[in-house]
Design a protein around this motif. Structure first.
Motif, PDB file in Angstrom:
ATOM      1  N   THR A  29      -2.033   3.795  -4.576  1.00  0.00           N
ATOM      2  CA  THR A  29      -1.599   3.186  -3.847  1.00  0.00           C
ATOM      3  C   THR A  29      -0.283   2.671  -4.295  1.00  0.00           C
ATOM      4  OG1 THR A  29      -2.082   0.938  -2.658  1.00  0.00           O
ATOM      5  CG2 THR A  29      -2.640   1.130  -5.155  1.00  0.00           C
TER       6      THR A  29
ATOM      7  N   THR B  85      -5.308  -3.347  -4.706  1.00  0.00           N
ATOM      8  CA  THR B  85      -6.109  -2.817  -3.475  1.00  0.00           C
ATOM      9  C   THR B  85      -7.148  -3.915  -3.306  1.00  0.00           C
ATOM     10  OG1 THR B  85      -7.520  -1.668  -5.209  1.00  0.00           O
ATOM     11  CG2 THR B  85      -5.911  -0.171  -3.863  1.00  0.00           C
TER      12      THR B  85
ATOM     13  N   ASP C  51     -10.646  -2.752  -8.413  1.00  0.00           N
ATOM     14  CA  ASP C  51      -9.525  -2.897  -7.542  1.00  0.00           C
ATOM     15  C   ASP C  51      -8.503  -2.566  -8.476  1.00  0.00           C
ATOM     16  OD1 ASP C  51      -9.929  -2.935  -4.890  1.00  0.00           O
ATOM     17  OD2 ASP C  51     -10.686  -4.926  -5.037  1.00  0.00           O
TER      18      ASP C  51
ATOM     19  N   ASP D   7      -6.273   0.768   1.287  1.00  0.00           N
ATOM     20  CA  ASP D   7      -6.289  -0.103   0.494  1.00  0.00           C
ATOM     21  C   ASP D   7      -7.340  -1.002   0.725  1.00  0.00           C
ATOM     22  OD1 ASP D   7      -3.974   0.728  -1.001  1.00  0.00           O
ATOM     23  OD2 ASP D   7      -2.864  -1.180  -0.619  1.00  0.00           O
TER      24      ASP D   7
ATOM     25  N   ALA E  12       0.829  -1.345   0.138  1.00  0.00           N
ATOM     26  CA  ALA E  12       0.179   0.105  -0.057  1.00  0.00           C
ATOM     27  C   ALA E  12       0.820   1.278   0.054  1.00  0.00           C
ATOM     28  CB  ALA E  12      -0.695   0.002   1.360  1.00  0.00           C
TER      29      ALA E  12
END
Length: 717
Positions: free
Chosen positions: A648, A275, A569, A678, A9
């Motif tokens: 991220t 993530t 994600d 995250d 992250a």
């Protein structure tokens, strides 16, 4: 393994600020449909085609994935000059460093292209195009398929799509599943393999603040390094050659010296790594109670031993700097993530969403038939986690712990060839694969330090993992050595051919299977990876149920909230995030300004300290106020600033771009107060820490004297 995801992250989130963040890591090809109107309202004057286009040059053509997504970089000249973070180039800077040429301590600036340094294995990949291929893939699947059959069919269809997409070109293609396998997209890339180090500030600037300031605000770090892409004379990717030429890009970013003010629009293009925003409460509990505590416990001990060695000499510091930095970053991140998840009550919020989902499903018989088992499948997958716990400890303590065991395990193909294949060519090939890496491995390896790490981490594994998950040599340690791992590993390293480069070189002169059969360290490595495979088999027994549960849960969420624009994600594919420049309030009675200046850099100085030492030249320039054209309107030199972009890990080095498409900074970190991002994005909390491009240019110009690099760039005053 289904849940061992290094939650890498670098999400930047904070406590109540002035402007809410714009949540979402959006696919650039879809911004015309989903985002461009809102972006325009916030101050973006570009059209969607200016940002992503396959018909003409656009911003996407100036942004690359370094090393297939470990970091991001941006082009800033028509000669292939790249900007990224210092920590993204740290391995290469360290690799080229020695006591005589300590580029970590002193920095490095190539004043001519002939001085630029090649880096074996480093790559830069451009996104050529993107395509939604969901229909092609999903039409070949059905709900009656097992997970294995489903995955097999997905891979089969994907291979056909990828083959058709690349044809006879040198491009690479990947079909990737997004939204927990509810959608599929094709990404086509062009990857360059000759990437040379051009410049880097001294570590006292590029890593100023060290572990203490990592994930913290205020920051004053000049976190940047520079590379250049080279290619063949035909403009296509080529392996390193002195005959290669600088790459001529389709597009590169102009640089703004005008800076920014509170509330200004800012967007970031990059390659965020991973993530887990759709993770359920069950998965979050596992992360908080298993993954993060194990990582913290093991890495704390490993880093203590490495630090002891690094303190012994300059050479030792150079050898282990990159290794220590890689370990320390996510050690601290795991601490912060757990604190953030607790403080923000993320578990309870996830449970509330799951209750809402359950009520929605149960309200309709068709939905019950389709999605009714989703949460049950997920919950059951997390009931028995001893095998998962063992796997996490195995990876942290043995695979990522001491280095020599994985290195020894790489010799197994040679051992198999010596035992079963008398073909001398096969034996020679297997031998060369290991032998060719000897110099590189031992250059930055200390056997005594590795032995201490092995003893300490094996002990942690022994004390925290059930005996049925122990490699067989643990019984030897107990019976023969009184469970003294220090005594055992000392003898192990002393007796093994892997204990020194000299012994290995002699072995490879005439390799024999019997030598490996009698080598205790080689045999221990086989036992470690054999046990890892057995544990993996156990964890795999619930994989099918978990994958199916997650797929149904996310698919149901997207149907339940059909009016919402869902973003996938992160998965190391290109994403765009947009937001604004702003400050924040981390706690009661404390307010942080949205930028820092060189004054704060000087205020943090601790002479001689590894983290807060300040170069003498920087102090001279500061006291002379020699900022040149890089000063802001008030005559100060800004160092770093904050935005609320949603990013991220993997975004490290990403360009921060204003509404006109000009480079204003480089993203490099996040803040401590919201490390849970995250998993759970908080609109009121998101922040991203960036190095000001004017601080970058000032460092290149005034500190490095590399006017040749400044002259390459297109700078808007």
């Amino acid at each position: 393994m289904k849940r061992f995801l290094a939650i890498v992250a670098f999400i930047q989130v904070i406590l109540p600020g002035m402007v809410k963040a714009d949540e979402g890591m959006w696919l650039p090809a879809l911004i015309n449909k989903l985002n461009i109107n809102q972006m325009s309202k916030e101050g973006c004057s570009l059209k969607a085609e200016d940002i992503y286009s396959i018909n003409h040059s656009s911003l996407k053509d100036a942004v690359v994935a370094l090393d297939h997504g470990s970091c991001t970089a941006e082009l800033i000249s028509d000669e292939g000059l790249l900007l990224t973070n210092h920590h993204c180039g740290f391995d290469e800077i360290q690799e080229h460093s020695s006591v005589d040429h300590d580029y970590l301590q002193n920095g490095f600036w190539a004043k001519t292209k002939e001085e630029e340094l090649p880096n074996v294995g480093k790559t830069a990949s451009f996104l050529i195009r993107f395509e939604d291929v969901s229909e092609k893939v999903l039409s070949q699947l059905n709900d009656q398929m097992s997970t294995d059959d489903r995955n097999k069919k997905v891979r089969e269809v994907s291979n056909e799509i990828e083959k058709e997409a690349t044809g006879d070109t040198h491009y690479e293609a990947r079909v990737q599943a997004l939204y927990n396998e509810n959608r599929y997209y094709l990404f086509v890339y062009e990857t360059f393999r000759d990437i040379r180090l051009v410049g880097a500030p001294p570590q006292s600037m590029g890593k100023f603040g060290g572990d203490t300031d990592n994930w913290m605000w205020p920051r004053h770090t000049a976190d940047f390094s520079m590379f250049r892409i080279y290619c063949g004379k035909d403009g296509k990717p080529a392996s390193y050659s002195k005959d290669n030429v600088p790459y001529k890009p389709k597009y590169y970013l102009p640089i703004s010296l005008k800076g920014y003010k509170m509330g200004d629009f800012a967007m970031i293009l990059g390659y965020p790594g991973s993530t887990n925003r759709y993770k359920t409460s069950y998965g979050i509990e596992y992360t908080m109670n298993i993954t993060n505590p194990i990582r913290i416990k093991v890495r704390e001990e490993k880093q203590r031993i490495m630090q002891e060695f690094m303190n012994t000499s300059r050479k030792a510091r150079i050898m282990y700097s990159a290794k220590y930095a890689r370990s320390a970053n996510y050690y601290k991140y795991s601490i912060g993530q757990n604190q953030g998840l607790k403080r923000l009550n993320v578990l309870e919020k996830k449970r509330q969403l799951e209750d809402q989902f359950t009520k929605w499903v149960n309200a309709d018989e068709q939905r019950k038939a389709k999605y009714g088992e989703a949460l049950r499948l997920i919950a059951n997958s997390y009931k028995n986690i001893e095998d998962e716990k063992a796997f996490e400890y195995m990876v942290e303590s043995m695979v990522r712990g001491p280095e020599i065991f994985y290195f020894a395990y790489r010799t197994r193909p040679l051992y198999d060839a010596l035992k079963s294949d008398k073909n001398s060519e096969h034996v020679s090939l297997a031998s060369e694969r290991v032998r060719s890496g000897l110099d590189e491995f031992f250059k930055d390896y200390d056997s005594e330090t590795d032995q201490k790490i092995a003893a300490a981490l094996f002990k942690i594994y022994d004390e925290n993992v059930a005996p049925q998950y122990h490699p067989p040599f643990f019984k030897t340690v107990k019976l023969k050595y009184g469970n003294d791992f220090e005594k055992y590993t000392k003898e192990l390293y002393a007796k093994s051919i892997f204990g020194s480069q000299e012994r290995l070189v002699r072995f490879f002169e005439a390799p024999k299977a019997k030598v490996l059969e009698k080598d205790p360290l080689f045999q221990a490595s086989l036992e470690i990876f054999r046990m890892m495979g057995l544990i993996g088999d156990e964890t795999g027994k619930t994989t099918e149920a978990l994958e199916r549960g997650n797929r149904l849960f996310v698919g149901g969420l997207m149907e339940m909230e059909a009016d919402k624009n869902f973003y996938p994600d992160a998965n190391s594919s290109m994403r765009l995030t947009y937001g604004t420049v702003g400050d924040y309030i981390p706690r009661d009675a404390v307010k942080y300004n949205y930028f820092t200046t060189l004054k704060g850099y000087i205020e943090k100085e601790i002479p001689g300290d590894d983290e807060f030492d300040v170069p003498a030249k920087l102090k001279e320039l500061y006291y002379a106020k020699d900022y040149g054209r890089y000063a802001d309107a008030d005559g100060n030199l800004r160092t770093c600033f904050m935005t609320n972009n949603d990013i991220t890990g993997g975004n490290s080095g990403s360009p921060v771009i204003n509404g006109k498409g000009e480079l204003i900074g480089i993203a490099f970190d996040g803040n401590w107060e919201a490390m849970s991002g995250d998993i759970a994005f908080e609109n009121d909390l998101q922040k991203c820490i960036n190095v000001d491009i004017r601080f970058v240019l000032w460092t290149i110009d005034k500190m490095g004297g590399a006017q040749n690099l400044i002259d390459e760039m297109t700078i808007a005053n």
